[in-house]
Design a protein around this motif. Sequence first.
Motif, short mmCIF file in Angstrom:
data_model
loop_
_atom_site.label_atom_id
_atom_site.label_comp_id
_atom_site.label_asym_id
_atom_site.label_seq_id
_atom_site.Cartn_x
_atom_site.Cartn_y
_atom_site.Cartn_z
N LEU A 23 0.10 18.39 -23.88
CA LEU A 23 0.18 19.34 -24.99
C LEU A 23 0.91 20.61 -24.57
N LEU A 24 0.67 21.08 -23.34
CA LEU A 24 1.39 22.25 -22.85
C LEU A 24 2.90 21.99 -22.83
N GLU A 25 3.29 20.78 -22.44
CA GLU A 25 4.71 20.45 -22.42
C GLU A 25 5.27 20.38 -23.83
N ALA A 26 4.50 19.85 -24.77
CA ALA A 26 4.95 19.81 -26.17
C ALA A 26 5.10 21.23 -26.72
N ASN A 27 4.17 22.12 -26.38
CA ASN A 27 4.29 23.51 -26.79
C ASN A 27 5.57 24.14 -26.24
N ARG A 28 5.84 23.86 -24.96
CA ARG A 28 7.05 24.43 -24.33
C ARG A 28 8.31 23.91 -25.02
N GLN A 32 11.22 26.00 -27.34
CA GLN A 32 12.64 25.97 -27.00
C GLN A 32 13.45 25.15 -28.01
N SER A 33 12.81 24.79 -29.14
CA SER A 33 13.46 24.01 -30.21
C SER A 33 13.93 22.64 -29.74
N ALA A 34 13.29 22.10 -28.71
CA ALA A 34 13.65 20.77 -28.23
C ALA A 34 12.97 19.67 -29.04
N ILE A 35 11.86 20.01 -29.72
CA ILE A 35 11.21 19.08 -30.63
C ILE A 35 10.91 19.81 -31.93
N THR A 36 10.74 19.07 -33.02
CA THR A 36 10.48 19.67 -34.33
C THR A 36 9.00 20.00 -34.47
N PHE A 37 8.68 20.79 -35.52
CA PHE A 37 7.28 21.10 -35.81
C PHE A 37 6.53 19.81 -36.14
N GLU A 38 7.19 18.86 -36.81
CA GLU A 38 6.55 17.60 -37.16
C GLU A 38 6.19 16.81 -35.90
N GLN A 39 7.07 16.83 -34.90
CA GLN A 39 6.77 16.14 -33.65
C GLN A 39 5.62 16.81 -32.92
N LEU A 40 5.59 18.13 -32.94
CA LEU A 40 4.48 18.85 -32.33
C LEU A 40 3.19 18.54 -33.07
N THR A 41 3.25 18.46 -34.40
CA THR A 41 2.06 18.15 -35.20
C THR A 41 1.49 16.80 -34.84
N ASP A 42 2.34 15.81 -34.61
CA ASP A 42 1.86 14.48 -34.20
C ASP A 42 1.12 14.57 -32.87
N GLU A 43 1.65 15.35 -31.95
CA GLU A 43 1.01 15.52 -30.65
C GLU A 43 -0.32 16.25 -30.80
N LEU A 44 -0.36 17.24 -31.68
CA LEU A 44 -1.59 17.98 -31.92
C LEU A 44 -2.67 17.09 -32.49
N ALA A 45 -2.32 16.24 -33.45
CA ALA A 45 -3.31 15.38 -34.09
C ALA A 45 -4.00 14.49 -33.06
N ALA A 46 -3.21 13.88 -32.18
CA ALA A 46 -3.79 13.02 -31.14
C ALA A 46 -4.63 13.84 -30.17
N GLY A 47 -4.15 15.03 -29.81
CA GLY A 47 -4.88 15.86 -28.87
C GLY A 47 -6.20 16.35 -29.44
N VAL A 48 -6.20 16.72 -30.72
CA VAL A 48 -7.43 17.22 -31.34
C VAL A 48 -8.47 16.12 -31.43
N GLU A 49 -8.07 14.91 -31.77
CA GLU A 49 -9.06 13.82 -31.82
C GLU A 49 -9.67 13.61 -30.44
N ASP A 50 -8.85 13.66 -29.40
CA ASP A 50 -9.36 13.47 -28.05
C ASP A 50 -10.33 14.58 -27.66
N VAL A 51 -9.99 15.85 -27.98
CA VAL A 51 -10.85 16.95 -27.55
C VAL A 51 -12.15 16.99 -28.35
N VAL A 52 -12.11 16.59 -29.62
CA VAL A 52 -13.35 16.53 -30.41
C VAL A 52 -14.23 15.40 -29.89
N ARG A 53 -13.61 14.27 -29.57
CA ARG A 53 -14.39 13.15 -29.03
C ARG A 53 -15.06 13.56 -27.73
N ARG A 54 -14.35 14.27 -26.90
CA ARG A 54 -14.94 14.68 -25.62
C ARG A 54 -16.07 15.68 -25.84
#
Length: 405
Positions: A23-28, A32-54
């Motif tokens: 997630l830190l790499e996706a934020n970076r 730097q405009s290397a990925i879109t907001f939509e791509q970041l959102t996909d990464e966030l969705a997966a990360g949030v499910e993992d952190v809530v599960r934990r």
Amino acid sequence: MTLQNTDRVQTTHVGSLPRTPRLLEANRQHAQSAITFEQLTDELAAGVEDVVRRQRETGVDVVNDGEYGHTMSSAVDYGAWWNYSFSRLGGLTPTDEDRWASTERRRSSPGHVVLTSFPDRRDRERFREAYEDPTSGILTGRSSTTQPKITGPLTYTGQEAVASDVRNLKAAMAATGAETGFVAALSPGSCARVTNEYYRTDEELVYACADAMREEYLAITAAGLIVQIDDPSIAESWDQVNPEPTVEDYLAFTRLRVEALNHALRGIPEEQVRFHLCWGSWHGPHTTDLELKHLVDLMLTINAGGYTFEGASARHAHEWKVWKEHPLPEGRVIIPGVVSHSTNVVEHPELVADRIEQFAAVVGRENVVASTDCGLGGRLHPQIAWAKLESLTAGARLASERLFG
């Protein structure tokens, strides 16, 4: 929705949890405009499910998204709770100023409180040698981040971002069976701590912040979630005022911020609001912190169903006794820290249970939700942060056995 305990001591935390390297790499990359907001959102969705599960696997009752939607600049970041708002507000202009490193010095006058930059804090002045020693562990490893200035009317522009926060948390709660969740949002008082070049008065500035941030509070609570108002400024700003003001002057300065917050919260059910007070997350001596006894009555005027505050730090653990002389309003709960973000030592579950029972003896077992002092993400190594949450829930189970049978 009720925040009170019925058959056991509930557990939660203040919000920020460790971000994964992915997630830190996706934020970076997004910065730097290397990925879109939509791509970041996909990464966030997966990360949030993992952190809530934990969180659920660790035994946390009232969960959140780990503040994953609040971008951290690096694995060590004391300011993401504040900096995230800069991308959600209109009327700001970027600067190259980092207030944690700025050498700007401003002085207050009697009856007029002025905030300074971080290096001009009284705690830092008293321990300047330690603060400037890179081996001391104070502020070690943080990346430099800049803060904008206000150059036009403040507006809320974060609709898409907060919708993503809400959507990701609700989906993760549905997937993991979590019943109660919260999303953290910046307070008007903390929002107003950037350099202002537009509003004529402090009151105009603070109420403009309140009107803008209200949109975020409404988006969170309309989704059936709890909004946590992050407001270290209520306590922490005391150390940013030079020379040291009278308590009366400081409380007048703070009262305006509380009134503006209540203005922003108007119409929102109290049970969907919790308020977070702390003295700052950096790992310093904190000898100039204002005591809770001076702040508690003002804090209790905030229209919230629960109040989170430091109850485990070496500087504030003794202040549970404040609640003997300041009764908690009926129907509200306290959410004290019983493990701390400011030490790598993992608290023993018996100590956690003792702390919970101290508070319960004063305000009632139904009115204590066990929590952390502050966010753990960006302040502790992930392995230690999760160990502290495990000790938190283990201690709450011990306390529940003793308090509820």
